[in-house]
Design an enzyme around this catalytic site. Structure first.
Site, PDB file in Angstrom:
ATOM      1  CG  HIS A 107      10.429 -24.859  11.719  1.00 51.20           C
ATOM      2  ND1 HIS A 107      10.504 -24.735  13.095  1.00 51.20           N
ATOM      3  CD2 HIS A 107      11.590 -25.455  11.349  1.00 51.20           C
ATOM      4  CE1 HIS A 107      11.646 -25.230  13.529  1.00 51.20           C
ATOM      5  NE2 HIS A 107      12.335 -25.674  12.489  1.00 51.20           N
ATOM      6  CG  ASP A 114      -0.370   0.182   2.527  1.00 49.31           C
ATOM      7  OD1 ASP A 114       0.879   0.295   2.606  1.00 49.31           O
ATOM      8  OD2 ASP A 114      -1.102   0.242   3.524  1.00 49.31           O
ATOM      9  CB  THR A 174       1.970  -2.781  11.116  1.00 46.99           C
ATOM     10  OG1 THR A 174       0.745  -3.225  10.498  1.00 46.99           O
ATOM     11  CG2 THR A 174       1.779  -1.444  11.793  1.00 46.99           C
ATOM     12  CB  CYS A 214       0.703  -2.751   4.724  1.00 45.70           C
ATOM     13  SG  CYS A 214       0.514  -3.864   6.123  1.00 45.70           S
ATOM     14  CG  HIS A 232       8.824 -28.641  10.245  1.00 47.37           C
ATOM     15  ND1 HIS A 232       8.480 -28.113  11.467  1.00 47.37           N
ATOM     16  CD2 HIS A 232      10.145 -28.933  10.302  1.00 47.37           C
ATOM     17  CE1 HIS A 232       9.554 -28.065  12.233  1.00 47.37           C
ATOM     18  NE2 HIS A 232      10.579 -28.566  11.550  1.00 47.37           N
TER      19      HIS A 232
HETATM   20  C1  RB5 Z   1      -1.978   2.525   6.477  1.00 45.50           C
HETATM   21  O1  RB5 Z   1      -2.058   3.729   7.165  1.00 45.50           O
HETATM   22  C2  RB5 Z   1      -1.768   1.373   7.445  1.00 45.50           C
HETATM   23  O2  RB5 Z   1      -2.909   1.176   8.219  1.00 45.50           O
HETATM   24  C3  RB5 Z   1      -1.390   0.108   6.705  1.00 45.50           C
HETATM   25  O3  RB5 Z   1      -0.249   0.350   5.959  1.00 45.50           O
HETATM   26  C4  RB5 Z   1      -1.076  -1.113   7.533  1.00 45.50           C
HETATM   27  O4  RB5 Z   1      -0.148  -0.830   8.521  1.00 45.50           O
HETATM   28  C5  RB5 Z   1      -2.233  -1.883   8.012  1.00 45.50           C
HETATM   29  O5  RB5 Z   1      -2.111  -2.909   8.671  1.00 45.50           O
END
Ligand code: RB5
Length: 160
Positions: A101, A11, A70, A68, A136
């Site tokens: 694994h 994203d 996180t 993304c 595994h």
């Molecule tokens: C975008 O602001 C953020 O929410 C997205 O990149 C991600 O971290 C979602 O899990």
């Protein structure tokens, strides 16, 4: 290093890192299909997670990378798909074990959590590490069983 083609998606939060990873993979001689996003304009991560996870789930691509902010949202989306084993990795140890694994077929990264250099090292480790198989595989077979008969039925069977 596994040289099979890779589909990658991100994203807006991870656009720059996705560009760096695409360049790295291309430099290694690996074919990359870039599913977007194609700029830092705000988008919804599920749209890109779904594209990549669907391609891996159906076997169109053997491997995918999703990024993304996180890595959490992309992981949640990807792991809803049958036959997808998406691993959110923030260190080399997890990256290696996600292959040895878990036979992870999608690597997920948090572009706002780790730096670019570490991210590239994680990609390298992930591509270089084979699946151990053996005990595994038996465990992964249970994932496929969930896909086949559904989670509730699988749970009911275990209780019997
Ligand atoms: C975008 O602001 C953020 O929410 C997205 O990149 C991600 O971290 C979602 O899990």
């Amino acid at each position: 290093m596994d040289m099979t083609p890779i589909m990658i998606g991100c994203d807006h939060a991870a656009f720059q890192l996705k560009q760096r990873i695409c360049q790295y993979l291309t430099d290694q001689g690996i074919d990359v299909e870039d599913a977007g996003a194609y700029s830092e304009e705000a988008v919804d991560y599920p749209d890109y997670g779904i594209k990549v996870a669907a391609a891996v789930s159906t076997g169109k691509f053997k491997r995918g990378i999703l990024i993304c902010g996180t890595g959490i949202g992309m992981s949640m989306v990807a792991n809803k798909f049958s036959h997808v084993r998406a691993a959110l990795c923030a260190d080399l140890f997890a990256a290696g074990l996600s292959r040895r694994h878990n036979n992870a077929n999608i690597l997920v990264l948090g572009g706002r959590v780790i730096g670019d250099i570490l991210a590239l090292e994680i990609v390298k480790t992930w591509l270089e590490t084979p699946f151990d198989g053996g005990r595994h595989q038996k465990r992964l077979d249970k994932f496929d069983r969930i896909d086949e008969i559904g989670l509730c039925a699988a749970h009911a069977q275990e209780k019997r």
